[in-house]
Write an enzyme that holds these catalytic residues in place. Structure first.
Site, PDB file in Angstrom:
ATOM      1  N   GLY A 110     -56.187  80.421  44.854  1.00 22.01           N
ATOM      2  CA  GLY A 110     -56.900  80.242  46.117  1.00 22.01           C
ATOM      3  C   GLY A 110     -58.306  80.802  46.160  1.00 22.01           C
TER       4      GLY A 110
ATOM      5  CD  GLU B 204     -49.082  80.305  40.914  1.00 17.43           C
ATOM      6  OE1 GLU B 204     -49.391  79.787  42.001  1.00 17.43           O
ATOM      7  OE2 GLU B 204     -47.918  80.458  40.548  1.00 17.43           O
ATOM      8  N   PRO B 205     -55.140  80.592  39.706  1.00 12.54           N
ATOM      9  CG  PRO B 205     -56.935  81.458  38.484  1.00 12.54           C
ATOM     10  CD  PRO B 205     -55.446  81.599  38.679  1.00 12.54           C
ATOM     11  N   GLY B 206     -56.868  77.580  40.478  1.00 11.03           N
ATOM     12  CA  GLY B 206     -57.136  76.225  40.008  1.00 11.03           C
ATOM     13  C   GLY B 206     -58.621  75.932  40.186  1.00 11.03           C
TER      14      GLY B 206
ATOM     15  CB  CYS C 134     -62.664  47.720  52.953  1.00  7.79           C
ATOM     16  SG  CYS C 134     -63.593  46.639  51.869  1.00  7.79           S
ATOM     17  CD  GLU C 135     -59.523  53.522  54.783  1.00 11.37           C
ATOM     18  OE1 GLU C 135     -59.697  54.481  55.542  1.00 11.37           O
ATOM     19  OE2 GLU C 135     -58.484  53.310  54.155  1.00 11.37           O
TER      20      GLU C 135
ATOM     21  CE1 TYR D  11     -56.174  71.047  43.646  1.00  8.50           C
ATOM     22  CE2 TYR D  11     -58.074  72.452  44.071  1.00  8.50           C
ATOM     23  CZ  TYR D  11     -56.737  72.315  43.769  1.00  8.50           C
ATOM     24  OH  TYR D  11     -55.964  73.433  43.570  1.00  8.50           O
TER      25      TYR D  11
HETATM   26  N1  LLP Z   1     -50.722  77.865  43.215  1.00 10.46           N
HETATM   27  C1  LLP Z   1     -50.080  77.051  44.074  1.00 10.46           C
HETATM   28  C2  LLP Z   1     -48.660  77.232  44.285  1.00 10.46           C
HETATM   29  C3  LLP Z   1     -50.804  76.053  44.757  1.00 10.46           C
HETATM   30  O1  LLP Z   1     -50.167  75.259  45.616  1.00 10.46           O
HETATM   31  C4  LLP Z   1     -52.188  75.891  44.518  1.00 10.46           C
HETATM   32  C5  LLP Z   1     -52.960  74.858  45.207  1.00 10.46           C
HETATM   33  C6  LLP Z   1     -52.803  76.751  43.589  1.00 10.46           C
HETATM   34  C7  LLP Z   1     -52.038  77.727  42.970  1.00 10.46           C
HETATM   35  C8  LLP Z   1     -54.258  76.661  43.254  1.00 10.46           C
HETATM   36  O2  LLP Z   1     -55.095  76.858  44.333  1.00 10.46           O
HETATM   37  P1  LLP Z   1     -56.673  76.986  44.080  1.00 10.46           P
HETATM   38  O3  LLP Z   1     -56.899  78.209  43.234  1.00 10.46           O
HETATM   39  O4  LLP Z   1     -57.108  75.761  43.382  1.00 10.46           O
HETATM   40  O5  LLP Z   1     -57.272  77.111  45.427  1.00 10.46           O
HETATM   41  N2  LLP Z   1     -56.797  69.368  47.295  1.00 10.46           N
HETATM   42  C9  LLP Z   1     -57.289  70.568  47.976  1.00 10.46           C
HETATM   43  C10 LLP Z   1     -56.685  71.825  47.419  1.00 10.46           C
HETATM   44  C11 LLP Z   1     -55.166  71.827  47.458  1.00 10.46           C
HETATM   45  C12 LLP Z   1     -54.571  73.018  46.787  1.00 10.46           C
HETATM   46  C13 LLP Z   1     -53.091  72.946  46.720  1.00 10.46           C
HETATM   47  N3  LLP Z   1     -52.453  74.067  46.053  1.00 10.46           N
HETATM   48  C14 LLP Z   1     -58.814  70.573  47.897  1.00 10.46           C
HETATM   49  O6  LLP Z   1     -59.401  69.662  47.321  1.00 10.46           O
HETATM   50  O7  LLP Z   1     -59.445  71.468  48.463  1.00 10.46           O
END
Ligand code: LLP
Length: 408
Positions: A227, A268-270, A337-338, A366
């Protein structure tokens, strides 16, 4: 003090290079910087020494990026059986993989278990199912401690209205179910949401998790989720990862000082890993003026980058070559088309010409991962830039890829 700056794409993809790549691979394409990606992984490892950092691959699961991330000694957080499969194919060892899927089917649980990944479960019935299937297996429990956060309500994943996690009141029953099947509860997990900038909020959630963990013997994993916020708008401040790391590491040390069996911090950073390493490059197809607006139509849109349409997210943009006209109120829109098919709204900038390139920043997370075939359009190519070299790491889809029906 480690300030992670907002690294702009101009350092690796300026006007000349984007024109060359657009020539070679066509438009639109996602471009990724190997350097920025490696730097992000290193920054995380430095800030959280000793932690297991499991990259949330839902943010971007391009295999070339996954291999690089594995090379940087990160593990991976997965949410589907295919994410687990791809992680294995990209060389992640089973113990480097955690699965945190939502409402998994029995088939999915079987596949995850077969792959040897750790699981985060968050429903009592799922514990029953898992216990019946895999007596004696280790599990981690996902909790909802009602502290949530994030850049948009859709991405807040804890709180009274959230589908995620077990409540603290359910925990005794969850442990009793686990005991009945001999499941070993070796971890606790939470993820409060995505795009969190407030360290205090994140720490409040972590403290709540540690307080619960303190009462459970046998906990080896404290999975505090991901997050970490990344700035998109110029006025947004990058998080101070060093401060974040020191605060979290100190809490883990205090927690472990009370325990004979030491627990490991898991993160768990994404977004933090890939967001700023990626751009979307598109071609301006149409410039159109209405009474109040200048619409810049491009060959990419909500089917490739849905974030502006879905969350009203603001992404930095630029047009190449740089034009010198008077800035006007520009709306960048796609071919779908939106009316919601927007990439950027109300940007004061010189109006580009048809044939110019649009670059959209902060598109590594994302972006491609949420792309679709809406309106029967291909998903774009993906190109990895590493120093002087660039290579296509996924081809643009063809008509056949997209249609896939046998009887056309
Ligand atoms: N761990 C879990 C269990 C999660 O559900 C998520 C993201 C992460 C880690 C990674 O979160 P991050 O570090 O990336 O913030 N599509 C949305 C974001 C959805 C995230 C869902 N879960 C966007 O484009 O902002």
């Amino acid at each position: 003090m480690t300030v992670v700056t907002n690294e702009t794409w101009e350092s690796w993809l300026g006007p000349r290079r984007s024109a060359r790549l657009a020539e070679r691979y066509g438009t639109p394409f996602y471009g990724y910087s190997a350097r920025v990606l490696r730097n992000r992984c290193r920054a995380l490892r430095r800030a959280f020494p000793g932690a297991l950092i499991q990259y949330a691959m839902k943010a971007n699961s391009n295999p070339a990026l996954l291999r690089m991330i594995r090379g940087q000694k990160l593990g991976v957080d997965t949410v589907s059986a295919w994410e687990v499969q791809l992680a294995r194919e990209c060389g992640f060892r089973p113990r480097a993989i955690v699965y945190s899927g939502s409402n998994p089917s029995v088939e999915e649980l079987r596949a995850v278990h077969r792959a040897g990944a750790m699981v985060n479960l968050d429903a009592l019935s799922a514990l029953h199912r898992y216990g019946k299937l895999f007596r004696g297996a280790p599990v981690s429990l996902r909790l909802n401690l009602e502290i949530g956060g994030g850049h948009h309500p859709h991405v807040v994943t804890a709180g009274p209205d959230s589908k995620f996690g077990l409540s603290p009141e359910e925990l005794p029953e969850a442990r009793a179910i686990a005991a009945r099947y001999g499941l070993k509860v070796i971890g606790l997990h939470q993820h409060i949401g995505s795009g969190v900038f407030e360290l205090a909020l994140w720490l409040e959630a972590m403290d709540a998790l540690l307080e619960i963990a303190a009462a459970i013997p046998g906990i080896e994993r404290i999975d505090a989720g991901g997050g970490f916020g990344v700035p998109y708008r110029p006025e947004e401040q990058a998080i101070e990862l060093g401060d974040w790391g020191r605060a979290v590491t100190a809490r883990m040390a205090a927690f472990n000082a009370q325990r004979t069996k030491k627990a490991r911090l898991v993160l768990e950073p994404g977004r933090f890993v890939v967001c700023e390493a990626g751009v979307l490059v598109a071609r301006v197809t149409t410039v159109k003026r209405t009474r109040d607006r200048v619409f810049v139509g491009v060959d990419s849109g909500m089917h490739h980058l849905i974030r502006p349409a879905l969350y009203q997210s603001w992404h930095p943009i630029d047009f190449y070559p740089h034009r010198t006209g008077t800035p006007e109120r520009v709306f960048v829109v796609g071919p779908i088309c939106e009316s919601g098919d927007v990439i950027a709204e109300e940007r004061m900038m010189p109006v580009p010409e048809e044939g110019d390139l649009l670059v959209v920043g902060n598109a590594g997370a994302y972006g491609y991962a949420m792309a679709s075939h809406y309106n029967l359009r291909a998903r774009p190519a993906e190109v990895l830039v590493d120093g002087d070299r660039a290579r296509e790491v996924r081809k643009r889809e063809t008509y056949r890829d997209v249609v896939r029906a046998r009887d056309v």
